[in-house]
Motif scaffolding. Structure first.
Motif, short mmCIF file in Angstrom:
data_model
loop_
_atom_site.label_atom_id
_atom_site.label_comp_id
_atom_site.label_asym_id
_atom_site.label_seq_id
_atom_site.Cartn_x
_atom_site.Cartn_y
_atom_site.Cartn_z
N GLY A 315 0.78 -1.24 0.00
CA GLY A 315 0.00 0.00 0.00
C GLY A 315 0.80 1.28 0.00
N GLN A 316 2.05 1.22 -0.41
CA GLN A 316 2.88 2.44 -0.41
C GLN A 316 2.41 3.45 -1.46
N VAL A 317 2.72 4.72 -1.19
CA VAL A 317 2.48 5.79 -2.17
C VAL A 317 3.53 5.72 -3.27
N PHE A 318 4.75 5.40 -2.87
CA PHE A 318 5.87 5.36 -3.82
C PHE A 318 6.94 4.46 -3.23
N SER A 319 7.67 3.79 -4.10
CA SER A 319 8.82 3.01 -3.66
C SER A 319 9.86 3.00 -4.77
N GLY A 320 11.09 2.78 -4.38
CA GLY A 320 12.16 2.72 -5.37
C GLY A 320 13.48 2.44 -4.70
N PRO A 321 14.53 2.21 -5.48
CA PRO A 321 15.85 1.97 -4.90
C PRO A 321 16.29 3.16 -4.07
N LEU A 322 16.82 2.89 -2.87
CA LEU A 322 17.29 3.97 -2.01
C LEU A 322 18.59 3.55 -1.35
N CYS A 323 18.52 2.80 -0.26
CA CYS A 323 19.73 2.32 0.41
C CYS A 323 19.31 1.37 1.51
N SER A 324 20.27 0.59 1.99
CA SER A 324 20.08 -0.17 3.21
C SER A 324 20.36 0.77 4.37
N THR A 335 12.50 16.97 4.68
CA THR A 335 13.83 16.45 4.39
C THR A 335 14.23 15.46 5.46
N VAL A 336 14.68 14.30 5.03
CA VAL A 336 15.09 13.23 5.93
C VAL A 336 16.57 12.98 5.75
N TYR A 337 17.33 13.03 6.85
CA TYR A 337 18.75 12.70 6.82
C TYR A 337 18.87 11.27 7.33
N LEU A 338 19.12 10.35 6.40
CA LEU A 338 18.94 8.93 6.61
C LEU A 338 20.29 8.25 6.83
N PRO A 339 20.43 7.41 7.88
CA PRO A 339 21.69 6.72 8.14
C PRO A 339 21.84 5.46 7.28
N CYS A 340 22.26 5.64 6.06
CA CYS A 340 22.44 4.53 5.11
C CYS A 340 23.79 3.86 5.34
N THR A 341 23.87 2.60 5.00
CA THR A 341 25.13 1.89 5.16
C THR A 341 26.19 2.35 4.16
N ASP A 342 25.76 2.98 3.05
CA ASP A 342 26.74 3.52 2.10
C ASP A 342 26.99 5.00 2.34
N SER A 356 13.62 11.77 -3.39
CA SER A 356 14.83 11.92 -4.20
C SER A 356 16.01 12.01 -3.25
N ARG A 357 17.06 11.29 -3.59
CA ARG A 357 18.29 11.31 -2.79
C ARG A 357 19.18 12.42 -3.31
N VAL A 358 19.41 13.43 -2.47
CA VAL A 358 20.10 14.64 -2.90
C VAL A 358 21.61 14.47 -2.81
N TRP A 359 22.10 13.92 -1.71
CA TRP A 359 23.53 13.67 -1.55
C TRP A 359 23.75 12.57 -0.51
N HIS A 360 24.94 12.01 -0.49
CA HIS A 360 25.32 11.13 0.61
C HIS A 360 26.80 11.27 0.87
N ILE A 361 27.19 10.98 2.13
CA ILE A 361 28.59 11.11 2.55
C ILE A 361 29.09 9.72 2.93
N ALA A 362 29.94 9.15 2.13
CA ALA A 362 30.47 7.82 2.40
C ALA A 362 31.23 7.81 3.72
N GLY A 363 31.10 6.70 4.45
CA GLY A 363 31.85 6.53 5.69
C GLY A 363 31.13 7.03 6.93
N VAL A 364 30.01 7.71 6.76
CA VAL A 364 29.22 8.18 7.90
C VAL A 364 27.91 7.40 7.89
N THR A 365 27.75 6.49 8.82
CA THR A 365 26.60 5.58 8.79
C THR A 365 25.75 5.65 10.04
N SER A 366 26.10 6.49 11.01
CA SER A 366 25.38 6.51 12.29
C SER A 366 24.18 7.44 12.22
#
Length: 429
Positions: A315-324, A335-342, A356-366
């Motif tokens: 029943g989602q409104v939208f879904s798509g590839p994002l991150c673990s 705006t959601v700042y999400l702790p992705c494993t990547d 939409s994923r605007v940016w991510h910073i590798a190495g920061v997962t917490s």
């Protein structure tokens, strides 16, 4: 500010941080603090055990709990300990259904403060004669540390030594909400659950237990999300069912204050997710200002849900590839700042419910929190300050290792971080 010996109520103000991520929506947003300029150490304390839950801050004091089942209240400005209360010896791993990944097992979930009763609520894990490993809730007077509420709590019908109280507590509408899951390794007979107790200590506990035969943990460190109408949202982990009838696992579920399931969402892939341990239970739901929930989990797929109508299976409104993703997001508006494993990611959710994923910073997962002028997140044994544009603008050594889900707490001009040996306070101004 109250003096160290004044047994008056601690006053919760808009500048307080009384629960994990600062409020019951788990927004992690603190707009009333000091504008970020640079990071410098204010004070630090070695305590009697590792700190897995986030610190909280109320009325000029920071409260922190350890795996040795000790609670400390510390002057947030000076670092002077106001009081400490050791509640029980923690449960040794030999008393648990399996060792898990925390040793010993004491207070793991983030405490919560109730301004109505002036109590700090914590849940201990301990062993006593005739009971084995079990959990108890304590309501401590926030001014003195004196025990005012104490009760054994257990998920109905489950093995107490297989349950773990990992997620943060929440207090809302006179109730204390306590999530339960299992130990690392998913051993023993346990089920995910949310137990609701009266903050005033009266009888009347209720529980919602995931309707699976086993597992379905509610363990994400942010604990329950409580909306303005009193609805309680939780994410559940993988359940025992991998086909046939849906068993309530791998979900975002909405519960009433009386522990009745009101609504739920589960992916159409729930059976395969359960079989491969790719469930949604690793993330606390992120509730946005435009009425959506952004939910990611272990599979790498992101889902946008209507908070008022989760939609059931598919029943989602939208879904798509994002991150673990694992942990708790910071949310500012939509705006959601999400702790992705990547890497820590900025994800925007628009009015139509598309992300939409605007940016991510590798190495920061917490799990991050958001103050004026910067996001704050832990990486290894360092606290990082990150701009809204995703640029590193500050970094400081904490002087001690941190746990996997170490989450900062904000108060005025300071950031507090629990470590494997105690607590560190960092100036941001």
């Amino acid at each position: 500010m109250l003096s160290a010996g004044t047994p008056a109520a601690v006053v919760a103000t808009p500048r307080s941080w009384p629960t994990d991520h600062g409020d019951n929506r788990r927004s992690g947003f603190y707009p009333s603090g000091t504008l970020f300029r640079h990071l410098s150490r204010a004070w630090a304390h070695g305590l009697d055990g590792a700190v897995y839950g986030s610190p909280i801050a109320v009325g000029g004091y920071v409260i922190v709990a350890t795996e040795n089942n000790t609670v400390y209240e510390i002057n947030a400005t000076t670092g002077v300990i106001r009081w400490r209360r050791h509640l029980h010896a923690p449960a040794p791993t030999s008393s648990l259904a399996c060792p898990g990944n925390i040793s010993p097992s004491g207070i793991t979930g983030t405490p919560a403060y109730d301004s109505v009763t002036n109590r700090i609520f914590v849940v201990t894990n301990s062993v006593s004669a005739g009971f084995g490993a079990h959990h108890e809730i304590f309501g401590l007077n926030a001014s003195t540390g004196r025990t005012e509420v104490n009760r054994r709590i257990a998920v109905p019908g489950q093995a107490e030594n297989a349950e773990q109280q990992r997620g943060a507590l929440a207090v809302a509408g006179g109730n204390v909400y306590i999530p339960f899951g299992g130990l690392a390794g998913d051993c023993g007979q346990y089920k995910g659950a949310v137990i609701s107790l009266k903050a005033n200590g009266r009888l009347g506990a209720t529980a919602w237990v995931v309707p699976t035969s086993r597992e379905g943990a509610i363990w994400a460190p942010g604990g329950p999300v409580v909306a303005s109408d009193g609805s309680v949202f939780v994410a559940t982990g993988n359940g025992a069912s991998t086909g046939g009838a849906y068993d309530g696992s791998d979900s975002v579920t909405r519960i009433s204050p009386t522990s009745r399931r009101l609504d739920f969402f589960a992916p159409t892939t729930w059976a395969a997710d359960n079989a491969a341990d790719l469930d949604l239970g690793s993330m606390t739901p992120a509730l946005t200002a435009n009425g959506y929930i952004l939910q990611a989990g272990k599979s790498g797929t992101g889902y946008v849900l209507r908070a008022g109508h989760l939609g059931g299976i598919g029943g989602q409104v939208f879904s798509g590839p994002l991150c673990s993703a694992f942990g708790v997001s910071a949310v500012t508006g939509n705006t959601v700042y999400l702790p992705c494993t990547d890497g820590l990611s900025r994800v925007d959710v628009n009015a139509a419910g598309r992300f939409s994923r605007v940016w991510h910073i590798a190495g920061v997962t917490s799990s991050p929190v958001a103050g004026r002028g910067a996001l704050y997140a832990v990486a290894g044994a360092r606290l990082l300050a990150i701009s809204g544009a995703g640029r590193l603008v500050g970094s400081i050594a904490l002087g001690s290792a941190t746990t996997r889900f170490a989450t900062p707490a904000l108060w005025r001009d300071k950031v507090f971080v629990g470590t494997t040996t105690g607590i560190v306070a960092i100036n941001v101004g």
